[in-house]
Write a protein that holds these residues in place. Sequence first.
Motif, short mmCIF file in Angstrom:
data_model
loop_
_atom_site.label_atom_id
_atom_site.label_comp_id
_atom_site.label_asym_id
_atom_site.label_seq_id
_atom_site.Cartn_x
_atom_site.Cartn_y
_atom_site.Cartn_z
N ALA A 1 -20.98 24.61 -26.40
CA ALA A 1 -20.48 23.53 -27.53
C ALA A 1 -21.02 23.70 -28.77
O ALA A 1 -21.99 24.49 -29.11
CB ALA A 1 -21.40 22.17 -26.86
N GLY B 1 -20.46 16.11 -22.41
CA GLY B 1 -19.75 16.84 -23.38
C GLY B 1 -20.40 18.22 -23.55
O GLY B 1 -20.79 18.90 -22.30
N GLY B 2 -20.54 18.75 -24.54
CA GLY B 2 -20.82 18.36 -25.86
C GLY B 2 -21.64 17.14 -26.00
O GLY B 2 -22.25 16.73 -25.23
N GLN C 1 -25.40 19.98 -31.91
CA GLN C 1 -26.38 21.23 -31.80
C GLN C 1 -25.66 22.28 -31.21
O GLN C 1 -24.68 22.36 -30.87
CB GLN C 1 -27.61 20.79 -30.66
CG GLN C 1 -28.41 19.41 -31.13
CD GLN C 1 -29.50 19.24 -30.08
OE1 GLN C 1 -30.14 18.25 -30.37
NE2 GLN C 1 -29.61 19.76 -29.07
N VAL C 2 -26.46 23.49 -31.39
CA VAL C 2 -25.92 24.57 -30.72
C VAL C 2 -26.96 25.37 -30.12
O VAL C 2 -27.64 26.40 -30.32
CB VAL C 2 -25.37 25.88 -31.98
CG1 VAL C 2 -24.65 26.87 -31.48
CG2 VAL C 2 -24.53 24.99 -33.02
N CYS C 3 -27.29 24.62 -28.94
CA CYS C 3 -28.43 25.18 -28.10
C CYS C 3 -28.37 26.60 -27.57
O CYS C 3 -27.23 26.97 -27.07
CB CYS C 3 -28.74 24.18 -26.99
SG CYS C 3 -28.97 22.57 -27.44
N CYS D 1 -26.52 26.83 -23.94
CA CYS D 1 -25.49 25.88 -23.38
C CYS D 1 -24.42 26.31 -22.79
O CYS D 1 -23.77 27.63 -23.01
CB CYS D 1 -25.00 25.46 -24.83
SG CYS D 1 -23.63 23.96 -24.41
N CYS E 1 -20.43 19.23 -30.50
CA CYS E 1 -21.68 18.88 -30.48
C CYS E 1 -22.43 18.98 -31.73
O CYS E 1 -22.08 19.71 -32.49
CB CYS E 1 -22.32 19.57 -29.34
SG CYS E 1 -24.20 18.99 -28.87
N ARG F 1 -33.60 24.70 -28.46
CA ARG F 1 -32.48 23.93 -29.11
C ARG F 1 -32.04 23.70 -30.56
O ARG F 1 -31.23 23.21 -31.19
CB ARG F 1 -32.54 22.34 -28.50
CG ARG F 1 -32.48 22.42 -27.03
CD ARG F 1 -33.08 21.16 -26.22
NE ARG F 1 -31.93 20.09 -26.51
CZ ARG F 1 -30.80 19.84 -25.49
NH1 ARG F 1 -30.78 20.93 -24.79
NH2 ARG F 1 -30.16 18.97 -25.72
N ARG G 1 -23.12 30.67 -22.93
CA ARG G 1 -24.22 31.40 -23.79
C ARG G 1 -25.57 31.50 -22.93
O ARG G 1 -26.43 32.52 -23.59
CB ARG G 1 -24.70 30.08 -24.77
CG ARG G 1 -23.43 29.80 -25.83
CD ARG G 1 -23.75 29.63 -27.17
NE ARG G 1 -24.40 28.35 -27.44
CZ ARG G 1 -23.81 27.07 -27.95
NH1 ARG G 1 -22.49 27.24 -27.76
NH2 ARG G 1 -24.39 26.13 -28.00
N ASN H 1 -27.68 13.87 -25.78
CA ASN H 1 -28.68 14.84 -26.18
C ASN H 1 -29.92 14.34 -26.98
O ASN H 1 -30.83 15.10 -27.58
CB ASN H 1 -28.16 15.98 -26.89
CG ASN H 1 -27.50 15.61 -28.28
OD1 ASN H 1 -27.79 14.55 -28.76
ND2 ASN H 1 -26.72 16.50 -28.92
S1 SF4 Z 1 -26.87 21.78 -24.37
FE1 SF4 Z 1 -26.18 20.09 -24.70
S2 SF4 Z 1 -27.01 19.50 -26.79
FE2 SF4 Z 1 -27.11 21.70 -26.52
S3 SF4 Z 1 -25.16 22.52 -27.57
FE3 SF4 Z 1 -24.78 22.48 -25.25
S4 SF4 Z 1 -23.97 20.17 -25.09
FE4 SF4 Z 1 -24.88 20.18 -27.04
#
Ligand code: SF4
Length: 354
Positions: free
Chosen positions: A78, A110-111, A69-71, A74, A67, A179, A255, A139
């Motif tokens: 991802a 995903g991701g 991003q590294v929310c 998550c 991904c 996010r 996470r 996303n």
């Molecule tokens: S929540 Fe969605 S956009 Fe955010 S890191 Fe996870 S997969 Fe990626």
Amino acid sequence: MTKLKTQSLHKRESALAQSKRQLEILSNGIFQNGELPKFKDKIAETNQFPLKAKKLEILQINVGYMCNQVCEHCHVDAGPDRQEIMTKETMKQCLEVIKNTGAHTLDLTGGAPEMNPNFRWFVEEASKAGVQDFIVRSNLTIIKANKKYYDLPEFFKKHNVHVVSSMPHWTKGKTDKQRGDGVFDKSIQALQDLNAIGYGMPDSSLRLDLVYNPSGAFLPSDQVSMEKDFKKALMEDFGIHFHNLFAITNLPISRFLDYLIASENYEDYMYQLVDAYNPAAVANVMCTNTLSVSWDGYLYDCDFNQMLELPVNSKVKHISDYNEELLEGRNIVISQHCYGCTAGAGSSCQGTVA
Ligand code: SF4
Ligand code: SF4
């Protein structure tokens, strides 16, 4: 300045990256000493154990954990450092199933699914199967991440893809906190791009739905009133239209579990989930009509069980051996994370269930 971690739990070699460790936490402590009932015992009170799979309606395929991003919350863990990506060979095995399944919905996730190098080929091929509802979970920021993705809205339109996108809040502060810096502005631009070609517009058949999940250790409020608030704010501030808002409860895994433990909210949150347990939501939890396929082709009752490495309880374990009749009626694999799906109005990838 928002300070989000920039690496996945896996990359950081956190103990919580291991599903075994997460499952230990979810089975021990307050659930082992009897302070709170185990999910299995709770659903047994209303004769709903074992939870059984019904007819398949939704096939959800996770094409990889990479991904942009590294929310913070998550459940996939991802990030740009994850290398697990579905190969074309596994996609071909999935396509065989997509062509023959009785499921009305195909849901790619995903991701950031768009980062899989074979994503467009897969969408083109899958769209030929004529599945009634073809969802891609985007996303939004990926559309603005690099010029090679700028034409994604047109690509989605060409293949009549139903776009479902995360949008934790209508304000920049709350969105970026969860996010990452800059996510809100890019998400707004992407939504405007999607609106410009018809996505999300009133009466448009190009579906654009948003997903809200809480920014902390609390449960989402009423989905209908939140949708009204989101629509009003996004329209007034940015002229943005969308169709529906799905309010999703954060499940205590990966996470989000890491966040709960680090912020000393884990026990409080589990109490909230158990207090809000709604037996009426159990019958419609998404694992009863959904099957989740991992990047390497293995089958799970849902995306959460996939992340906890709890495979389906069936002779059929992999997409290459797919058999819808054998999978129907299987006992669903559950643990205490399942309380996240049965709290209040319930929660699924399509929002509330009760
Ligand atoms: S929540 Fe969605 S956009 Fe955010 S890191 Fe996870 S997969 Fe990626
Ligand atoms: S977490 Fe998965 S298995 Fe558990 S109730 Fe929710 S959808 Fe079903």
